[in-house]
Design an enzyme around this catalytic site. Sequence first.
Site, PDB file in Angstrom:
ATOM      1  N   HIS A  82      10.828   5.560  35.712  1.00 24.31           N
ATOM      2  CA  HIS A  82      11.981   6.436  35.589  1.00 24.31           C
ATOM      3  C   HIS A  82      13.227   5.905  36.293  1.00 24.31           C
ATOM      4  O   HIS A  82      14.340   6.337  35.967  1.00 24.31           O
ATOM      5  CB  HIS A  82      11.650   7.831  36.122  1.00 24.31           C
ATOM      6  CG  HIS A  82      10.782   8.631  35.207  1.00 24.31           C
ATOM      7  ND1 HIS A  82       9.408   8.478  35.154  1.00 24.31           N
ATOM      8  CD2 HIS A  82      11.080   9.589  34.294  1.00 24.31           C
ATOM      9  CE1 HIS A  82       8.905   9.308  34.255  1.00 24.31           C
ATOM     10  NE2 HIS A  82       9.889   9.991  33.725  1.00 24.31           N
ATOM     11  N   GLY A  83      13.064   5.023  37.245  1.00 27.65           N
ATOM     12  CA  GLY A  83      14.240   4.488  37.927  1.00 27.65           C
ATOM     13  C   GLY A  83      13.873   3.643  39.129  1.00 27.65           C
ATOM     14  O   GLY A  83      12.736   3.647  39.595  1.00 27.65           O
TER      15      GLY A  83
END
Length: 493
Positions: A342-343
């Site tokens: 996700h990041g």
Amino acid sequence: MMNDIDVALRRVLSYDPASPLLFNTGLFLLLFFGFLAIYTILRRVQWLKMIFVILFSLYFYYKSSAEYCFILLGVCVFDYVLGSILGMTRPNILRCLIVAINVIVNVGMLIYFKYFNLLYEAFANITSSRFDPLDIILPAGISFFTFRSISYIVDIYRREIKPCRNFLHYTFFLTFFPPLLAGPVVRAKDMLPQIKENPVADRWMTGAGFFLIICGLVKKVVIADYISGNFVDRIFDNPSLYTGFENLMGIYGFTLQLYCDFSGYSDMAIGIALLLGFRFKDNFDSPFKSQSPTEFWRRWHISLSTWLRDYLYIPLGGSRTRTKLQSHANLVTTMALGGLWHGASWMYVIWGFWNGILLVFHKIYQRIFGIGKDDKPGRVRRFFNILITFNLMAFGFMFFRSESMEKVGQMTHQIIYDFHPEVWRQFVDGYFLIVVAIIAGFVLHFSPKNLTEWLKVRFSATPLIIQAIILAAVLFIINKGGGGGKKNGGATG
């Protein structure tokens, strides 16, 4: 007059990192209706229609990532050549090597563009050396198209699909703009057969498409962006300034915001694809109705969770291992890596680890108490199952949103030691519209699924002009309301 036209053209044609071309922007909606008119004219001439869509998709990607659109084109060529070679290769060791090359290249791109500075900082901290982050621009949607690339090659290796023989078809699949920036993660085996059939949207698909676009806009802009900019961000930026009750409402608000952000963008992507004649699988299925962490991950971001299961968890050994400990380790590893996807933040890893632990404990709980898939709990037990599961997930989303463990500690401290439930009246008075938006969001989410399907059918049955008027009214309300929050999609990495 000419200067105004020139400025407008520059705005439409040039890349602006501060204003990416997203579904919930007025510019996209204006361009899309023009695109749809031309697409309809070309729909019977497949090769011309495909070239037109590919060019629009590349323009769409250029507006989000500038010259990095050439990386996307490079992945198209790379996959097509590699897939063709894999289809002709017989020795298993060579087939494994081809898959490894694909994975190394795609994961290598992810590591460089998305995680290099994170890993570099960790190395600098370990070695007590100076950390000077590199100025690396993250191409939008790279996590999504690299996953599609990997699944295509792996599916050929598993002989689940045959290599795509038409380069135009594969380029269309990988660059297709609806799922390009924020999903869902569409697989080649689901979309390539549709491309070959040259589908045309019928009346039901058009109506369902507009219905999903309207639902997505309401979720994304009216609910997610509004509660984010006017409430949630304030709580998470300075949790120690607010009571525990307000912090808890902030966590619940963010949980709803994240769902509306992700699912709203997915709804718009699926709806736009329907207008073009293509069907994508549902990406969210009322996840807050889940009675366990396992059920939650069958309902939340379905295209991602099934991808992680099929291409990471199972290759690691899945549940078919010698010991339960190995199986549990595979599950936790999968979820931790899914969190990192996700990041570039260790907070995402912690969030993924939390979810992996929840899944493991749920499996142990089922085994100890002999609970199987056919277990049918009563209404009271079902209510408490849903309540407990929601709170466990909401607590995990605190890690997802917080900038650091220090902020998590502050929020937790406020909730435990400084809760002050008596402030609820001031909270409702001060955040009346926020409370209305949050309640409306949860009511819509928990409404019966057959009600949503009934509304979709009724909407699809109305004349096209009525559908257009309803869409225009929603856009007008959104434009006047302004959303009040962030303008980017929920997951464009």
